[in-house]
Design an enzyme around this catalytic site. Structure first.
Site, PDB file in Angstrom:
ATOM      1  N   LEU A 245     -19.205 -10.993 163.893  1.00 22.30           N
ATOM      2  CA  LEU A 245     -18.691 -10.812 162.535  1.00 22.30           C
ATOM      3  C   LEU A 245     -18.654  -9.350 162.101  1.00 22.30           C
ATOM      4  O   LEU A 245     -17.841  -8.971 161.247  1.00 22.30           O
ATOM      5  CB  LEU A 245     -19.519 -11.636 161.548  1.00 22.30           C
ATOM      6  CG  LEU A 245     -19.423 -13.161 161.732  1.00 22.30           C
ATOM      7  CD1 LEU A 245     -20.351 -13.873 160.746  1.00 22.30           C
ATOM      8  CD2 LEU A 245     -17.999 -13.656 161.587  1.00 22.30           C
ATOM      9  N   HIS A 246     -19.486  -8.514 162.699  1.00 19.44           N
ATOM     10  CA  HIS A 246     -19.503  -7.103 162.301  1.00 19.44           C
ATOM     11  C   HIS A 246     -18.188  -6.377 162.586  1.00 19.44           C
ATOM     12  O   HIS A 246     -17.969  -5.274 162.091  1.00 19.44           O
ATOM     13  CB  HIS A 246     -20.673  -6.356 162.959  1.00 19.44           C
ATOM     14  CG  HIS A 246     -20.701  -6.386 164.447  1.00 19.44           C
ATOM     15  ND1 HIS A 246     -21.803  -6.816 165.162  1.00 19.44           N
ATOM     16  CD2 HIS A 246     -19.785  -6.029 165.392  1.00 19.44           C
ATOM     17  CE1 HIS A 246     -21.576  -6.710 166.446  1.00 19.44           C
ATOM     18  NE2 HIS A 246     -20.349  -6.236 166.621  1.00 19.44           N
ATOM     19  N   HIS A 247     -17.300  -6.997 163.361  1.00 18.19           N
ATOM     20  CA  HIS A 247     -16.023  -6.353 163.670  1.00 18.19           C
ATOM     21  C   HIS A 247     -14.992  -6.453 162.540  1.00 18.19           C
ATOM     22  O   HIS A 247     -13.945  -5.807 162.601  1.00 18.19           O
ATOM     23  CB  HIS A 247     -15.401  -6.990 164.921  1.00 18.19           C
ATOM     24  CG  HIS A 247     -16.173  -6.727 166.170  1.00 18.19           C
ATOM     25  ND1 HIS A 247     -17.070  -7.629 166.700  1.00 18.19           N
ATOM     26  CD2 HIS A 247     -16.186  -5.652 166.995  1.00 18.19           C
ATOM     27  CE1 HIS A 247     -17.601  -7.119 167.803  1.00 18.19           C
ATOM     28  NE2 HIS A 247     -17.092  -5.934 168.002  1.00 18.19           N
TER      29      HIS A 247
END
Length: 338
Positions: A245-247
């Site tokens: 999700l950090h992308h």
């Protein structure tokens, strides 16, 4: 009568060291490529014997080893070098926890280019590389899958153990599975688990190889294509969403987790492992600093706080969200319940 210490005058030393910090990257890369740490673990502790083992010049080895000692990766007693504990565990090729191969991804040309163009990224608010590392079928993700699996092996085992405390799981979705080690670890610890791994086709070839090598390929199923577009199916007991999700920005994460929510059976869980900084966004240092890598290499990625995860997961439909107590590797585990 005690006297207070005089304040230290400003010095350019920290600025000088920061501007030359790339030297530490290059020194570590050279030491890994030359197998300096492995050589010392084998008993070669002088510059001369290390140089002979690594087929390098004694002068070069001595300067490199002194530099690595300065930065705490080696110790030095007289003319003899030793390994610091983390170097012995993670940088000796004879160790089962060896992670030196991670340089193949972390120092890949595309990743380094993104950081070299950081001024542009700061001005624009996102990677100067356009889609950056998020281009479809990007071969760098095959490098990631092959190079980073050893780094994730121990966290995956710990995470699987934590999740299986909540009871047996039979159907598991592994989102953006990459090397597959997170799903494989669940399968290894639970003989009833069937794993459905989603990722690009070229990346899933690596995951399947690992499933074969670890004896779970008969319970390992591939969902090839964009994780955003592929049909996951449904009735999953558990969805693994690790380092993914950090992308993306928060609205994209929310929309994606709605898709995950729909794929779960009632009472099912989504397990998110990621870098989770504190609300101040500067502590703990490794988790907080990860935001800079996302700025350099993605259009809108970031390291999100637990409060941000809790909000987006509830917006996605999850009833309850928990931050589990232990740190797992460099990340934290968040469990969301449908």
């Amino acid at each position: 009568m005690a006297t207070s210490a005089l304040p230290q005058p400003p010095t350019p030393e920290r600025v000088f060291n920061a501007l030359n910090a790339y030297e530490q990257t290059e020194a570590m890369k050279a030491a890994i490529e030359l197998e300096i740490f492995t050589a010392i673990a084998e008993g070669n502790t002088s510059a001369a014997t290390i140089a002979k083992r690594c087929q390098a010049a004694e002068r070069g080895v001595e300067i490199l080893c002194n530099y690595l000692t300065i930065h705490g990766f080696l110790s030095k007693e007289g003319t003899q070098y030793g390994l610091a504990p983390d170097s012995a565990l993670f940088l000796n090729k004879g160790s089962r926890a060896y992670i030196g191969g991670a340089i193949e991804f972390l120092l890949a040309p595309r990743i380094r280019e993104g950081h070299a163009r950081l001024t542009e990224a700061v001005r624009g608010g996102g990677s100067a590389l356009g889609e950056g590392t998020l281009e479809p079928d990007n071969p760098d993700w095959v490098k990631f899958a092959r190079a980073m699996m050893p780094l994730m092996h121990m966290p995956a085992q710990i995470m699987a153990g934590e999740l299986l405390k909540g009871g047996e799981v039979k159907k598991v979705l592994d989102v953006a599975a990459s090397h597959g080690i997170f799903g494989i670890s669940v399968a290894k610890q639970n003989s009833a688990a069937q794993i459905y791994a989603s990722d690009w086709k070229n990346v899933l070839e690596v995951a399947r190889e690992n499933a074969q090598a670890m004896g779970v390929v008969d319970r390992y199923h591939l969902l090839a294509g964009s994780t955003f577009d592929v049909d996951f199916g449904g009735d999953y007991d558990l969805a693994l969403v690790t380092n993914f999700l950090h992308h993306f920005d928060l609205p994209t994460c929310t929309a994606f987790m709605r898709k995950v929510h729909v794929s779960l059976r009632p009472g099912g869980r989504a397990a998110i492992l990621d870098f989770v900084p504190n609300p101040d966004r500067v502590t703990p240092p490794t988790a907080a600093a990860f935001s800079l890598m996302m700025l350099a290499t993605t259009p809108s990625g970031n390291a999100y706080t637990f409060e941000e995860y809790e909000r987006l997961l509830k917006e996605a439909g999850f009833a309850r969200v928990e931050l589990t107590p232990p740190q797992i590797g460099m990340g934290r585990l968040i469990v969301a319940y449908r």
